[in-house]
Write a protein that holds these residues in place. Structure first.
Motif, short mmCIF file in Angstrom:
data_model
loop_
_atom_site.label_atom_id
_atom_site.label_comp_id
_atom_site.label_asym_id
_atom_site.label_seq_id
_atom_site.Cartn_x
_atom_site.Cartn_y
_atom_site.Cartn_z
N LYS A 1 30.58 3.79 58.82
CA LYS A 1 30.75 2.39 58.48
C LYS A 1 31.18 1.60 59.71
N ASN A 2 32.07 2.15 60.55
CA ASN A 2 32.56 1.42 61.71
C ASN A 2 31.46 1.11 62.71
N ASN A 3 30.43 1.95 62.77
CA ASN A 3 29.31 1.74 63.69
C ASN A 3 28.33 0.70 63.16
N SER A 4 28.27 0.56 61.88
CA SER A 4 27.25 -0.27 61.23
C SER A 4 27.66 -1.73 61.16
N LYS A 5 26.66 -2.59 61.26
CA LYS A 5 26.91 -4.03 61.18
C LYS A 5 26.80 -4.56 59.76
N LYS A 6 25.99 -3.91 58.95
CA LYS A 6 25.70 -4.41 57.60
C LYS A 6 25.75 -3.30 56.57
N LEU A 7 26.09 -3.69 55.38
CA LEU A 7 26.02 -2.81 54.21
C LEU A 7 24.68 -3.10 53.55
N ILE A 8 23.84 -2.10 53.38
CA ILE A 8 22.54 -2.25 52.72
C ILE A 8 22.62 -1.51 51.39
N SER A 24 19.53 6.83 54.67
CA SER A 24 20.41 5.75 55.13
C SER A 24 19.56 4.73 55.87
N PRO A 25 20.07 3.50 56.01
CA PRO A 25 19.28 2.48 56.70
C PRO A 25 19.13 2.81 58.20
N SER A 26 18.00 2.42 58.75
CA SER A 26 17.80 2.51 60.20
C SER A 26 18.16 1.14 60.78
N ASN A 27 18.00 1.00 62.07
CA ASN A 27 18.26 -0.28 62.72
C ASN A 27 17.39 -1.38 62.12
N ASN A 57 8.41 -3.05 42.09
CA ASN A 57 8.88 -2.81 40.72
C ASN A 57 9.90 -1.68 40.62
N ILE A 58 10.21 -1.06 41.75
CA ILE A 58 11.15 0.06 41.79
C ILE A 58 12.46 -0.43 42.41
N TYR A 59 13.57 0.11 41.96
CA TYR A 59 14.84 -0.18 42.63
C TYR A 59 15.04 0.88 43.71
N LYS A 60 15.32 0.42 44.94
CA LYS A 60 15.45 1.31 46.09
C LYS A 60 16.84 1.18 46.71
N THR A 61 17.41 2.32 47.08
CA THR A 61 18.71 2.32 47.75
C THR A 61 18.80 3.54 48.65
N TYR A 62 19.98 3.75 49.20
CA TYR A 62 20.22 4.87 50.12
C TYR A 62 21.42 5.70 49.67
N SER A 63 21.45 6.94 50.13
CA SER A 63 22.58 7.83 49.87
C SER A 63 23.82 7.30 50.55
N ILE A 64 23.62 6.81 51.76
CA ILE A 64 24.69 6.22 52.56
C ILE A 64 24.21 4.81 52.89
N HIS A 77 30.08 15.90 55.29
CA HIS A 77 31.33 15.21 54.93
C HIS A 77 31.03 13.76 54.51
N GLU A 78 30.20 13.07 55.29
CA GLU A 78 29.83 11.69 54.94
C GLU A 78 29.06 11.64 53.63
N ILE A 79 28.14 12.57 53.46
CA ILE A 79 27.34 12.61 52.24
C ILE A 79 28.24 12.78 51.02
N LYS A 80 29.18 13.73 51.10
CA LYS A 80 30.10 13.96 49.98
C LYS A 80 30.97 12.74 49.71
N ARG A 81 31.46 12.10 50.78
CA ARG A 81 32.34 10.94 50.62
C ARG A 81 31.61 9.80 49.91
N TYR A 82 30.36 9.55 50.29
CA TYR A 82 29.60 8.43 49.70
C TYR A 82 28.91 8.78 48.40
N ALA A 83 28.81 10.08 48.08
CA ALA A 83 28.14 10.50 46.83
C ALA A 83 28.83 9.91 45.60
N VAL A 84 30.13 9.75 45.66
CA VAL A 84 30.89 9.16 44.55
C VAL A 84 30.37 7.75 44.26
N PHE A 85 30.18 6.97 45.31
CA PHE A 85 29.70 5.60 45.16
C PHE A 85 28.24 5.59 44.71
#
Length: 172
Positions: A1-8, A24-27, A57-64, A77-85
């Protein structure tokens, strides 16, 4: 999260019976603030056109939902932490089918840390908040761009997805 500029978080039809989850989102996605852009997005669009589903027509998102440093693969570790969300996100969207694209999505939703080639192409289920949702694991479009010889396996997976859409009488 600290490296990223935006939440997608995600985009597409929030009422869609189909939820697609990538890594996860790319640049490119971070700049556009949209999911699956560029070459990967174009390939994804073509993949779903092939089974008569419009990607809009599909809803699209990312694991992180944040771009990892240097576009690296998220750690376990990151995958497990964000899996809850992510699981809460799935519950909110409440899809009838989930499509997991890539090993990060597979690990985040199912907890499996195997090779994707061993897990893809088989219908599995996840139970969230007393709801059972069928899911299909397949290769991500970015992987298929790097290894186009595996597109034939994704085509097999897409045909199974098309059949499940018919079997469940889903309109998309």
């Amino acid at each position: 999260k600290n490296n990223s500029k935006k939440l997608i978080m995600g985009d597409g039809n929030v009422n869609s019976p189909i939820m697609l989850i990538g890594e996860s989102p790319s640049n490119e996605e971070e700049v556009s603030e949209q999911t699956f852009k560029g070459q990967s997005g174009e390939l994804l669009k073509k993949m779903f056109i092939a089974i008569n589903v419009r990607i809009e027509n599909i809803y699209k998102t990312y694991s992180i939902n944040f771009r990892p440093p240097e576009d690296r693969k998220p750690s376990s570790h990151e995958i497990k932490r964000y899996a809850v969300f992510l699981k809460e996100h799935i519950s909110i969207i409440s899809p009838k089918i989930i499509i997991l694209m890539g090993s990060t999505a597979m690990e985040a939703v199912t907890g499996l840390n195997n090779k994707i080639s061993n897990e893809r192409g088989k219908w599995k289920e996840i139970i969230l908040k007393n709801r059972t949702i069928p899911l299909m694991i397949t290769f991500s479009p970015s992987y298929l761009i790097r290894f186009p010889e595996n597109k034939k396996y994704s085509w097999t997976d897409l045909k199974k997805i098309r059949q499940k859409i018919r079997d469940l009488n889903i309109k998309v």
